[in-house]
Design an enzyme around this catalytic site. Structure first.
Site, short mmCIF file in Angstrom:
data_model
loop_
_atom_site.label_atom_id
_atom_site.label_comp_id
_atom_site.label_asym_id
_atom_site.label_seq_id
_atom_site.Cartn_x
_atom_site.Cartn_y
_atom_site.Cartn_z
CG HIS A 118 21.10 96.44 -5.00
ND1 HIS A 118 21.71 95.72 -3.99
CD2 HIS A 118 19.77 96.22 -4.84
CE1 HIS A 118 20.81 95.11 -3.27
NE2 HIS A 118 19.61 95.39 -3.76
CG HIS A 175 22.21 93.50 -0.06
ND1 HIS A 175 23.08 92.69 -0.74
CD2 HIS A 175 20.98 93.02 -0.31
CE1 HIS A 175 22.40 91.77 -1.39
NE2 HIS A 175 21.11 91.94 -1.15
CG ASP A 185 48.93 78.35 -13.54
OD1 ASP A 185 48.52 79.03 -14.47
OD2 ASP A 185 49.53 77.28 -13.67
#
Lengths: 196, 717
Positions: free
Chosen positions: B186, B246, B692
């Site tokens: 990971h 993953h 913004d």
């Protein structure tokens, strides 16, 4: 003279007797107003204890079937504020384990654990006793011990530690800078038990 | 008298058994031991609770992700092509575009990319050598970044190599050649470096298997990949990589890998991501050692068949979360589709899991069903046959064991091929997403949302069927870095230490020789110079877990208050602890021991009652830095923080990190569809106005997400 003394003693006695009577009546009134008799108080207390036991049990109930691995029993007992010895734990486990199957069911655990708490079978160690215990080992009463000194005792005496337990203990208790176990300070820090 | 000698020697023996310490000393030792054991056990209890918190939140997040993706799948199947929402996301499903590899190679070409003189990072030469990779490791150790040209070059070579590897690698170990097996990393480079330090770099004398999940969450996912791929290029027969759940671009959108790449490579990030997509799909699925030990990332299911697995076209599953397109074409093309309505289609789309007739006994688990198992029985026989066929296709049928049974069906070839696709896909999902469970059986893994939970009987059956003796897998974080289960027939290995938080767990790796006995080595990468004491590490992890938990409580504020009010009919503002615990669980659905946690979350109680209004106010999480008038949309924002970010990144097709105002509005529309909530245009407009804008009227995704990130004020550690 003697008579006066006796009367004084008697009136004092009467005075305290009245105080007690008032006290008892107040308590009785209190109980009856709030419908709290001894029995319901007891039941309240009991259910609170059992709720705590169940909550601690369920932390280790991975299968969600009201069983825990027998090896976790000691952790559960300790976490409920009890201080059993290893021998105490063996006896406890003998009572509750399912026929050497390696697990314990809540149905057996709950009554035995409740009894332990209600009878305060494994009471906590008062700080004073703990300090005295360290002082027995720290003969010169320096207020600290060398790590290896304590390790020696822990590994060879009483319900001896394994090497792993010893290593872990040293990591936990040794002051890095001084390389000593300053037990006086430690006792203060480590016996504060957060209420669960 | 005659045994004078004997007596004294007897006495000597007796003396040696009696302690040299006095009785008080023994008693003192006993006391200290008892006290210390109690102290450790209390810490263990706290550690266990903390662990449960992290794990529940992690799995809930994974579930969320799959739900979101399923929702997209639903959109794809049921909205008309003209629908604008569908258009926003359709591109993520165009994975199997008919594009030849040669065309791709041209697209990924690195040759035009110049390396400027100002570049101070490592220079690579090809073909890769051991020295080259070592240089790379050193460079990464010193936090240098590799130039995009070299990145694309390594990735290109890796892609070419992976294409010729089989789905299952068969390796052998001998007396002189032991193998090392590592679990999830990971993105935690420190752990990989620690493993190399302790165990040595990969070489032909030192083979390695890396069991998936190299990326996401950690900050150095790309560096880890480059190192592993580098060694793969130099020692293709001695470095083996298994795909993890993953290694999937959809998962990467949520868990940080996509963000990492785009942050590090602003110009070429998009190309790198696309190439990685292909590489991930070409990663092998499993490794077998000496024909006896199976190494796979997630696990198995009762229908796992390595023969089938070895024959699938693994590269067609770019994302494992969704079956390949052909399956859906069959399903959608069928006339009975409309009879069953969208719900049926939805069920099939979401069906990533194995469906079993065994009723699950895990009552305390959070049960967010992604699928409703009941299928209507009031259909005519022909339709029922159709359903049966489709069910088998999606893998519901338990007796469907291997591919050979396909031939027994009289369906046309196209449908057969699709059936095979569905079955193949299920095999892969199960290999990458499943978790073991203590009870017998095989049920769908509803906690994660993909794969299944398999029991010891399934282990025995599958290992027996394939003549294997051990299954090594990863996928789950373990406190000690490893854990045996199923009678020591399954070994979980996890190599990312301090995964949840500093001090939360150790990492571990396996060394295995010809005897095929796993030897485990543990470690913990320490971020501080010295090791934390037991108490410190438990305390630290606990604080972190509680912070995460408080955030969850905060984002569900209104739902919680509503739930508490149900227990408070007289509106006193107070409820009992018992009610507090059950109401909190009903809202958060994390399956945590709330009563045990109560003392750490709720500081004050009055006679056993919780003042919930006060407590919620005190949760002390900061409000956002921007002024927004509509507070309900704020709460939606917090609750769906990750979902929102995922959708943004999907919509941002050119991976610029910027989206237009219109796309922003569309994102919210999508989210409101998914959550089945009404979000008014006005609320969205308000939100947009509070941001913004860049000069060209676009919104920076990172800035927006940062502005709404929760900060726990009470965290002063």
């Amino acid at each position: 003279m003697a008579e006066a003394g006796e009367t004084a003693g008697q009136s004092e006695f009467l005075y305290w007797f009245k105080i007690c009577l008032v006290f008892v009546i107040t308590i009785h009134l209190f109980f009856s107003i709030y419908k709290l008799d001894e029995y319901s108080l007891f039941v309240l207390w009991l259910s609170e204890i059992q709720r705590k036991i169940r909550a601690a049990f369920h932390v280790f109930d991975h299968k969600a079937d009201n069983t825990v691995d027998v090896r976790e029993v000691s952790t559960i007992i300790y976490s409920l504020g009890c201080f059993p010895t290893k021998a105490d734990i063996h006896r406890f486990v003998d009572e509750v384990e399912e026929d050497n199957m390696g697990y314990v069911h809540l149905d057996k655990f709950l009554p035995v654990m409740t009894k332990v708490i209600m009878e305060n079978k494994f009471p906590p160690i008062p700080e004073e006793h703990l300090r005295q215990a360290f002082e027995v080992l720290d003969k010169d009463r320096r207020g600290y011990m060398e790590p290896q000194e304590l390790a020696k005792y822990m590994k060879s005496e009483g319900e001896a530690f394994s090497q792993e337990e010893t290593n872990e203990m040293l990591t936990a208790l040794v002051d890095e800078k001084k390389n000593l176990i300053c037990y006086k300070e430690l006792i203060n820090q480590l016996t504060i038990d957060p209420d669960t | 008298m005659g045994c004078g000698m004997g007596k004294s020697s007897l006495q000597e023996k007796k003396c040696s058994r009696v302690s040299i310490y006095s009785v008080p000393a023994i008693r003192a030792a006993l006391l200290i031991q008892r006290w210390y054991r109690q102290y450790v056990a209390r810490l263990e209890m706290r550690r266990r609770c903390t662990w449960n918190i992290f794990q529940s939140i992690e799995y809930a997040g994974e579930q969320d992700q799959i739900k979101l993706y399923s929702f997209f799948g639903f959109l794809m199947d049921h909205f008309t092509p003209a629908s604008s929402e569908r258009n926003l996301i359709s591109h993520i499903f165009h994975e199997n575009e008919i594009c030849r590899d040669t065309e791709w190679e041209r697209y990924f070409c690195y040759k035009d990319i110049e390396v400027p003189d100002s570049y101070t990072g490592p220079h690579l030469t090809f073909p890769m050598t051991f020295c080259g990779v070592s240089k790379l490791v050193e460079a990464f150790k010193h936090k240098q970044q590799l130039h995009a040209r070299y990145v694309l070059q390594i990735l290109g070579e890796t892609w070419r190599l992976l294409r010729i590897l089989p789905n299952i690698n068969y390796v052998s170990v001998s007396q002189t050649k032991e193998i090392t097996i590592c679990g999830d990393l990971h993105g935690q480079l420190e752990d990989l470096l620690l493993i190399f330090y302790k165990n040595g770099l990969p070489s032909s004398e030192k083979p390695y298997i890396f069991n998936g999940d190299f990326v996401d969450r950690g900050k150095s996912s790309l560096e880890i990949l480059l190192i592993l791929f580098g060694f793969l290029l130099v020692y293709p027969n001695d470095l083996h990589l298994n795909r993890g759940n993953h290694e999937d671009h959809i998962v990467n959108l949520r868990y940080g890998f996509t963000k990492e790449i785009l942050g590090k490579y602003r110009v070429h990030g998009k190309k790198i991501l696309k190439l990685l997509q292909k590489i991930f799909s070409w990663l092998p699925l499993a490794t077998v050692i000496n024909d006896k030990v199976l190494v796979v990332h997630g696990g198995i299911s009762n229908s796992t068949d390595l023969c089938v697995v070895s024959r699938v076209d693994r590269h067609r599953y770019v994302s494992v979360l969704r079956p390949p397109k052909t399956v859906h074409q069959t399903l959608n093309g069928n006339k009975n589709e409309d009879d069953n309505g969208p719900a049926e289609g939805r069920r099939r789309v979401r069906s990533l899991t194995n469906h079993s007739s065994t009723l699950p006994q895990r009552n305390n688990l959070p049960r967010r069903s992604l699928q409703n198992p009941s299928i209507s029985h009031q259909l005519s026989s022909s339709v029922e046959d159709e359903l049966k066929r489709r069910r088998r296709l999606a893998g519901f049928d338990q007796t469907y064991k291997n591919g050979n049974e396909l031939d027994s069906d009289s369906d046309p070839d196209f449908a057969e091929a699709s059936k095979a696709n569905g079955h193949d896909w299920k095999q892969i999902v199960n290999l990458l997403w499943s978790d073991p469970m203590p009870q017998n059986g095989c049920i769908s893994n509803e906690v994660r949302g993909g794969g299944c939970y398999w029991g010891p009987d399934v282990t025995e059956e599958v290992l027996g069927r394939h003549n294997l003796q051990l299954l090594i897998r990863s996928h789950e974080c373990k406190q000690d870095g490893y854990e045996f289960c199923h009678n020591r027939r399954v070994l979980t290995i996890f190599s990312a230490s301090n995964y949840y938080e500093v001090g939360s767990n150790r990492g571990a790796y396996i060394r295995m020789g010809a005897d095929l006995v796993p030897h485990l080595i543990q470690y913990q990468a320490s971020r501080t110079c010295r090791e934390l004491t037991l108490r410190q590490s438990v305390g630290w992890t606990e604080r972190s877990a509680l912070r995460a938990l408080r955030e969850q409580l905060f984002v569900h504020k209104s739902d919680l208050i509503r739930a508490y009010q149900e227990f408070d009919p007289h509106q006193t503002g107070k409820i009992s602890m018992r009610h507090w615990a059950s109401a909190t669980e009903s809202v958060l659905k994390l399956g945590l021991p709330w009563r045990v946690l109560r003392s750490q979350l709720v500081s004050r109680t009055h006679y056993g009652m919780v003042d919930y209004q006060q407590w919620i106010k005190e949760l002390s999480i900061t409000e956002p830095k921007l002024e927004v008038s509509d507070t309900s949309i704020l709460e939606t924002m917090y609750k769906n923080h990750s979902n929102l970010e995922t959708i943004f990144r999907i919509i941002d097709t050119d991976h610029s990190g910027l989206i237009s105002l219109e796309e922003f509005r569309q994102t919210w529309k999508l989210l409101s569809s998914h959550l089945k909530m009404e979000i008014s245009d006005k609320a969205i407009a308000d939100l947009a106005h509070s941001i913004d804008f860049n000069k060209d009227g676009s919104i920076d995704i990172n800035e927006f997400m940062e502005a709404f990130r929760l900060v726990d004020l009470s965290a002063h550690s």
